[in-house]
Design an enzyme around this catalytic site. Structure first.
Site, PDB file in Angstrom:
ATOM      1  N   CYS A 176      40.636  38.902  45.664  1.00 28.70           N
ATOM      2  CA  CYS A 176      39.919  38.581  44.424  1.00 28.70           C
ATOM      3  C   CYS A 176      40.791  38.986  43.245  1.00 28.70           C
ATOM      4  O   CYS A 176      41.441  40.035  43.291  1.00 28.70           O
ATOM      5  CB  CYS A 176      38.598  39.357  44.393  1.00 28.70           C
ATOM      6  SG  CYS A 176      37.568  38.979  42.959  1.00 28.70           S
ATOM      7  N   HIS A 213      29.948  35.964  42.966  1.00 34.90           N
ATOM      8  CA  HIS A 213      30.287  36.445  41.617  1.00 34.90           C
ATOM      9  C   HIS A 213      29.161  36.152  40.627  1.00 34.90           C
ATOM     10  O   HIS A 213      28.865  36.966  39.750  1.00 34.90           O
ATOM     11  CB  HIS A 213      31.557  35.759  41.101  1.00 34.90           C
ATOM     12  CG  HIS A 213      32.834  36.433  41.487  1.00 34.90           C
ATOM     13  ND1 HIS A 213      33.134  37.720  41.129  1.00 34.90           N
ATOM     14  CD2 HIS A 213      33.909  35.987  42.191  1.00 34.90           C
ATOM     15  CE1 HIS A 213      34.343  38.040  41.592  1.00 34.90           C
ATOM     16  NE2 HIS A 213      34.832  37.009  42.245  1.00 34.90           N
ATOM     17  N   HIS A 231      32.217  33.225  48.195  1.00 33.50           N
ATOM     18  CA  HIS A 231      32.797  34.279  47.356  1.00 33.50           C
ATOM     19  C   HIS A 231      32.477  34.023  45.875  1.00 33.50           C
ATOM     20  O   HIS A 231      32.050  34.933  45.154  1.00 33.50           O
ATOM     21  CB  HIS A 231      34.313  34.319  47.601  1.00 33.50           C
ATOM     22  CG  HIS A 231      35.075  35.294  46.762  1.00 33.50           C
ATOM     23  ND1 HIS A 231      35.761  36.363  47.293  1.00 33.50           N
ATOM     24  CD2 HIS A 231      35.270  35.374  45.413  1.00 33.50           C
ATOM     25  CE1 HIS A 231      36.336  37.043  46.303  1.00 33.50           C
ATOM     26  NE2 HIS A 231      36.052  36.455  45.158  1.00 33.50           N
ATOM     27  N   GLU A 232      32.697  32.785  45.429  1.00 36.33           N
ATOM     28  CA  GLU A 232      32.518  32.477  44.003  1.00 36.33           C
ATOM     29  C   GLU A 232      31.049  32.563  43.594  1.00 36.33           C
ATOM     30  O   GLU A 232      30.721  33.066  42.511  1.00 36.33           O
ATOM     31  CB  GLU A 232      33.085  31.089  43.681  1.00 36.33           C
ATOM     32  CG  GLU A 232      34.582  30.933  43.945  1.00 36.33           C
ATOM     33  CD  GLU A 232      35.447  31.984  43.279  1.00 36.33           C
ATOM     34  OE1 GLU A 232      35.101  32.428  42.169  1.00 36.33           O
ATOM     35  OE2 GLU A 232      36.459  32.381  43.883  1.00 36.33           O
TER      36      GLU A 232
HETATM   37 ZN   LIG Z   1      36.606  36.961  43.250  1.00 38.39          ZN
END
Ligand SMILES: [Zn+2]
Length: 182
Positions: free
Chosen positions: A95, A141, A137-138
């Protein structure tokens, strides 16, 4: 258009649950999308990694993700994983918020993604493997969740330089396995 500073692990904005975008065509939405693109491209040159950036990483707590893979690019507004397949796989994740660290996580191997583009047009995509884990993953966020929160197994953290001494880059992605039932 601007290259913005990428927020680093410990910055409280990374922990915010981001607001849904209501106006896809607003100047504010366009600005965030452009800045995500410019910031990703600059960061990729610096770190020689990275396929996507989520708005909170540049300090904008809204649900926008910019993805660029193999010269294809997508600005995803309000992206959501609506379904996952039966398999999980292990990934050594990275990341831009902690660029020197790798974290072992478990992600769904297949995922159904819904998002709208900047014109407000809805899209659905079936993702598998690296693209499936990338969007998980995104979207994490956008909910204030970081890969470090999903660390799994014994010894799940490694500095990238140490990991690379012991592993081949292909080992970043494990094989798909049926998900273990709780
Ligand atoms: Zn990330």
């Amino acid at each position: 258009m601007a290259v913005r500073r990428i927020r680093q692990l410990g910055d409280p904005i990374l922990r915010v649950r981001c607001e849904k975008v209501l106006d896809h065509k607003s100047a504010a939405t366009r600005l965030v999308a452009d800045d995500l693109r410019d910031t990703l491209r600059t960061a990729r040159k610096r770190y020689r990694m990275g396929r996507a950036l989520a708005a909170p990483q540049i300090g904008a707590p809204v649900r926008i993700v910019f993805v660029e893979v193999d010269k294809q690019r997508w600005t995803m507004v309000n992206p959501e994983i609506t379904d996952v397949g039966p398999d999980d796989f292990v990934v050594w994740d990275d990341c831009f918020c902690f660029p020197n660290l790798l974290v072992r996580v478990t992600r769904a191997y297949q995922a159904t993604l819904n998002y709208t583009d900047l014109k407000g047009k809805p899209h659905t995509a079936q993702l598998e493997g690296p693209m499936a884990e990338l969007l998980q993953h995104e979207i994490d966020h956008l909910d204030g969740i970081l890969a470090v929160d999903r660390a799994t197994g014994l010894d799940p953290f490694s500095f990238r330089s140490e990991w690379e001494k012991l592993h081949d880059p292909a080992e970043r992605y494990g094989q798909p396995n049926p998900r273990e039932l709780p």
